[in-house]
Enzyme design. Structure first.
Site, PDB file in Angstrom:
ATOM      1  N   HIS A 129       0.833  -1.212   0.000  1.00 34.52           N
ATOM      2  CA  HIS A 129       0.000   0.000   0.000  1.00 34.52           C
ATOM      3  C   HIS A 129       0.866   1.260   0.000  1.00 34.52           C
ATOM      4  O   HIS A 129       1.235   1.784   1.054  1.00 34.52           O
ATOM      5  CB  HIS A 129      -0.913  -0.012   1.225  1.00 34.52           C
ATOM      6  N   HIS A 149       1.521   5.153  -2.057  1.00 34.10           N
ATOM      7  CA  HIS A 149       1.142   6.181  -3.033  1.00 34.10           C
ATOM      8  C   HIS A 149       2.419   6.843  -3.538  1.00 34.10           C
ATOM      9  O   HIS A 149       3.048   7.607  -2.802  1.00 34.10           O
ATOM     10  CB  HIS A 149       0.204   7.211  -2.387  1.00 34.10           C
ATOM     11  N   LEU A 150       2.793   6.529  -4.759  1.00 35.79           N
ATOM     12  CA  LEU A 150       4.019   7.111  -5.318  1.00 35.79           C
ATOM     13  C   LEU A 150       3.762   8.479  -5.951  1.00 35.79           C
ATOM     14  O   LEU A 150       4.703   9.194  -6.276  1.00 35.79           O
ATOM     15  CB  LEU A 150       4.639   6.161  -6.349  1.00 35.79           C
ATOM     16  N   ARG A 151       2.484   8.828  -6.153  1.00 34.33           N
ATOM     17  CA  ARG A 151       2.084  10.170  -6.638  1.00 34.33           C
ATOM     18  C   ARG A 151       2.561  10.488  -8.048  1.00 34.33           C
ATOM     19  O   ARG A 151       2.566  11.654  -8.434  1.00 34.33           O
ATOM     20  CB  ARG A 151       2.604  11.270  -5.693  1.00 34.33           C
ATOM     21  N   HIS A 170      -5.720  -1.701   5.297  1.00 34.06           N
ATOM     22  CA  HIS A 170      -5.606  -1.015   6.596  1.00 34.06           C
ATOM     23  C   HIS A 170      -6.825  -1.115   7.527  1.00 34.06           C
ATOM     24  O   HIS A 170      -7.503  -0.129   7.781  1.00 34.06           O
ATOM     25  CB  HIS A 170      -5.253   0.451   6.406  1.00 34.06           C
ATOM     26  N   ASP A 185       0.537   2.298   3.685  1.00 39.15           N
ATOM     27  CA  ASP A 185      -0.314   3.405   3.202  1.00 39.15           C
ATOM     28  C   ASP A 185       0.501   4.701   3.166  1.00 39.15           C
ATOM     29  O   ASP A 185       0.037   5.767   3.573  1.00 39.15           O
ATOM     30  CB  ASP A 185      -1.585   3.577   4.047  1.00 39.15           C
TER      31      ASP A 185
END
Lengths: 449, 319
Positions: free
Chosen positions: A65, A67-69, A237, A310
């Site tokens: 989980h 978020h590499l954006r 999560h 996350d």
């Protein structure tokens, strides 16, 4: 550090899932595990060796989980900085969610991510396809094309699919293609604009509460739909004691269900919001001490399969707002391993179990072979100095963002080297990070016969 | 800097001091020329990022009655509409020379956030669902008068939209400091989880039971504009009025003339029967509005000049 085609890692204490930790020598050849040698005194007659005496070796971590954006939100993070933060924590496989700009709901975006990862990434990057076009909860994304392009799962993450009938189709189609579905279980209408755990702390701060029932209702719905469709539901999560109980019962009932928990939900409660402000704001929110206890036990028992971060970078100007206005999410990659080791130090679980939750379980969720670092598998591993004392300083970390509630925490144990496909992708001593307290130095030499 | 961000954590003595000072200010307001130069040359910025009529005018009048200059800001047509952040706007107003910021915003904790970044004292004129301290303080001025200054063992019953009411929340904090009881009455949609644990207040959804023993009753406006999010909060106006609306008959069941407060604006035939609003025997609503100016004078004076009794006496003397 250049690593030759063939080398041996000697002297490390090796912790692999389901195996007692023991000193072993790892033989790497052409990026894969060639063999394990049990005799601790054995040395190759010729060739390169890496002396890892005093270090702990674990298989590379798979974080389900992140978020590499990238594309589109690269002022927060990009594939280079995000995967750098990953390998700094021994994470060699990064599963990245679809809420980029544009959304990863078409193969072209997936191809972009894969291509960037290949050229500038430090770790493996495994993209997740959006469940619905634009994360809008209406039309299905083209899972067949997405899988072909390299997606490993399906999720709308924080944009929880609002309509049960749509979620049913998502699960049916994903099951047809053997893709796991990763729901962020939070009923938006029950959440009703809540920004932290509903309860006395939210009341004291005058902030709208996000009740635990928002999670439990969405989770119960998705469990029933997973039963209906036979799909593999991997719950993102989980944060509540009630959610853990729902997962336990679903598994007893034979539903194909796995689950993850985030480190922050294992270490912090909603009381942290008072002190840390927006760096303790995320969805689902921090809960109570009782939930923390239940989550820890569930992780030890295996009701929760995996630890996932996350990792959600946001720029300082976005987090530096009043609590209600600031976006949800905190970064977590660089604190993943040190916090996980703390679970062992606090006797929540033992080291082999922890390693299983970080390495084998997430691979199992993705339908991969669950025995990392066995012969023939890629040589993805991390070397950890368990005695290294250090203080996490988010501002000088690898991530482009610094929105961490663990800023300034003191830890014991740190990743000194991380290898992906037998290539060193993280070397603490060459990373520019402060390591004065580390006695160990990478020593590489030609074996003396 | 003396901020007034909320009544959370404020000592009872401080609250009583403001009430006392407000009384002194009230006498100024009753003079033929209701103005003293106590804050002459000081600039007070009224930064209302959310609509307001009475609170804004009340602060403006309070500032002017103390001789201060007022910088008025309204969100529509401002640089906020051009994408500037509230903090940047506040810093600009600070650079213009404001000595004190009065802030209202739809986000809880906005004044606290701004005060972290600004040198000037910040006064909360209502933040999201958190607090509205000057409203609660002016209510307490009225209650102090009605209750002869004794708060212990008194019971304030607050009826209506209590869950996300910033007025109710400021009252709950104040009650902890002053020692009176607060009972909240309304349908369960209005009760946030954790209210009782946080405040030890009484909750009931039965209006008649809720009114029993009240030393004062406060009705809160049903905030229809806040009900965009979170599903259907209420059925109909008629249904609400019949179930939770205050009428003369209903109040009469509970003693002679229990005082009735309302922070306004009023939804007639929703919280209150139309004839109660100006019921001279019970309604404190006009008194509340008048007291509001005096109380805000006291707060502004405290924020900019200090809380020294002697200074207040000098204001009182008009020098």
């Amino acid at each position: 550090m250049q690593v030759p085609e063939e080398f041996w890692v000697i002297g490390a204490e090796v912790a692999r899932p389901g195996k007692a930790a023991a000193a072993r020598t790892l033989h790497v050849r052409n990026g894969a595990v060639e063999a394990w040698i049990d005799d601790p005194d054995w040395r190759p007659e010729h060739g390169q060796v890496l002396d890892a005496n005093g270090l702990l070796m674990i298989p590379g971590i798979c974080d389900l989980h992140v978020h590499l954006r990238d594309p589109g939100l690269t002022y927060k993070e990009d594939i280079e900085t995000g995967t750098r933060a990953a390998v700094a924590s021994g994470v060699t496989s990064v599963v990245c969610l679809a809420n980029t700009q544009p959304v990863n709901d078409c193969p072209e975006v997936t191809q972009y991510i894969r291509e960037r990862a290949r050229t500038v990434g430090w770790a493996r990057v495994l993209p997740v396809s959006a469940a619905t076009i634009g994360l809008e909860g209406k039309e299905l994304a083209p899972y067949g094309l997405m899988r072909e392009a390299g997606c490993v799962a399906v999720s709308d993450d924080g944009n929880t699919v609002p309509v049960a009938g749509v979620m049913r189709r998502v699960l049916e189609y994903a099951a047809s293609l053997d893709l796991p579905v990763l729901p962020h279980c939070e009923d938006r209408s029950v959440r009703a604009g809540g920004v932290m755990n509903a309860g006395p702390v939210a009341v004291r701060l005058g902030l709208p509460g996000n009740p635990r029932e928002a999670e439990e209702i969405a989770l119960a719905r998705d469990i029933l739909l997973a039963r209906l469709t036979g799909a593999h539901l991997h719950v993102q999560h989980v944060t509540t004691a009630g959610g853990v109980e729902l997962i336990r019962r679903a598994r007893e009932d034979g539903v194909r269900i796995t689950a993850e928990v985030c480190p922050h939900h294992l270490f912090l409660t909603d009381e942290a919001v008072e002190e840390l402000g927006t760096h303790a704001k995320m969805a689902p929110p921090l809960r109570t001490a009782h939930d923390v206890e239940v989550l820890r036990q569930a992780l030890a028992d295996g009701i929760i399969d995996a630890i996932a971060t996350d990792h959600a970078p946001h720029a300082p100007h976005e987090k530096d707002q009043p609590f209600e206005a600031a976006p949800d999410g905190i970064i977590g990659l660089e604190t993943l391993l040190p916090l996980a080791l703390r679970l062992v130090d606090e006797d929540v679980l033992d080291l082999p179990t922890l390693v299983e939750r970080l390495t084998a379980a997430p691979r199992r969720v993705l339908g991969q072979k669950p025995a990392p670092l066995s012969e023939g598998e890629p040589a993805d591993f991390a070397l950890i100095d368990r005695k290294l004392h250090w203080r996490y300083d988010a501002a000088s970390g690898c991530s482009r963002s610094r929105n961490s509630p663990f800023d300034g925490w003191d830890f014991e144990g740190r990743v000194v080297m991380t290898f992906v496909d037998g290539v060193c992708r993280w070397n603490l001593h060459e990373s520019g990070q402060s390591v004065e307290s580390s006695p160990w130095r990478p020593v590489q030499g030609v074996a003396s016969s | 800097m003396p901020d007034l961000l909320g009544l959370r954590g404020v000592a009872g003595e401080q609250i009583l001091a403001w009430i006392r000072h407000a009384r002194a200010m009230q006498e100024i307001l009753q003079r033929p020329v209701a103005k003293v130069p106590a804050l002459r040359g000081r600039r007070i910025a009224l930064m209302f990022f959310e609509n307001s009529t009475r609170t804004r005018m009340s602060f403006e009048l309070a500032a002017k009655s103390l001789g201060a200059d007022v910088l008025n800001f309204s969100a529509s047509g401002s640089s906020l509409a051009k994408g500037e952040t509230i903090l940047d706007t506040a810093k600009t107003i600070s650079a213009l020379g404001a000595d004190c910021m009065v802030v209202r915003d739809g986000h809880s904790q906005m004044p606290a956030y701004l005060s972290q970044h600004l040198e000037e004292p910040v006064i909360n004129a209502g933040d999201g669902t958190n607090e509205h301290p000057t409203q609660a303080l002016l209510d307490l001025c009225v209650l102090a008068q009605l209750w002869q200054g004794r708060f212990e063992d008194r019971l304030l019953v607050i009826v209506g939209d209590v869950a996300r009411s910033r007025v109710a929340r400021s009252h709950l904090w104040a009650a902890r400091a002053l020692g009176h009881r607060v009972r909240l009455v309304g349908p369960r949609q209005f009760f946030e989880p954790g209210l009782v644990e946080a405040f030890g207040c009484e909750l009931t959804s039965d209006l008649d039971a809720g009114l029993r023993g009240a030393d004062a009753v406060m009705a809160l406006r049903v905030q229809k504009e806040r009900r965009q999010q979170g599903g259907p909060w209420l059925s109909s106006q008629l249904d609400y009025f019949r179930t939770y609306g205050l009428t003369r008959a209903r109040l009469q069941q509970h003693g002679e003339a229990v005082p009735l407060l309302h922070p306004g604006p009023v939804n007639r035939a929703m919280e209150l029967a139309p004839d109660l609003l100006y019921d001279a025997d019970r309604s404190q609503i006009q008194t509340q509005v008048q007291t509001g100016v005096a109380l805000r004078m006291a707060v502004l004076y405290w924020a900019l000049g200090g809380s020294d009794e002697q200074i207040v006496e000098r204001v009182h003397a008009g020098t």
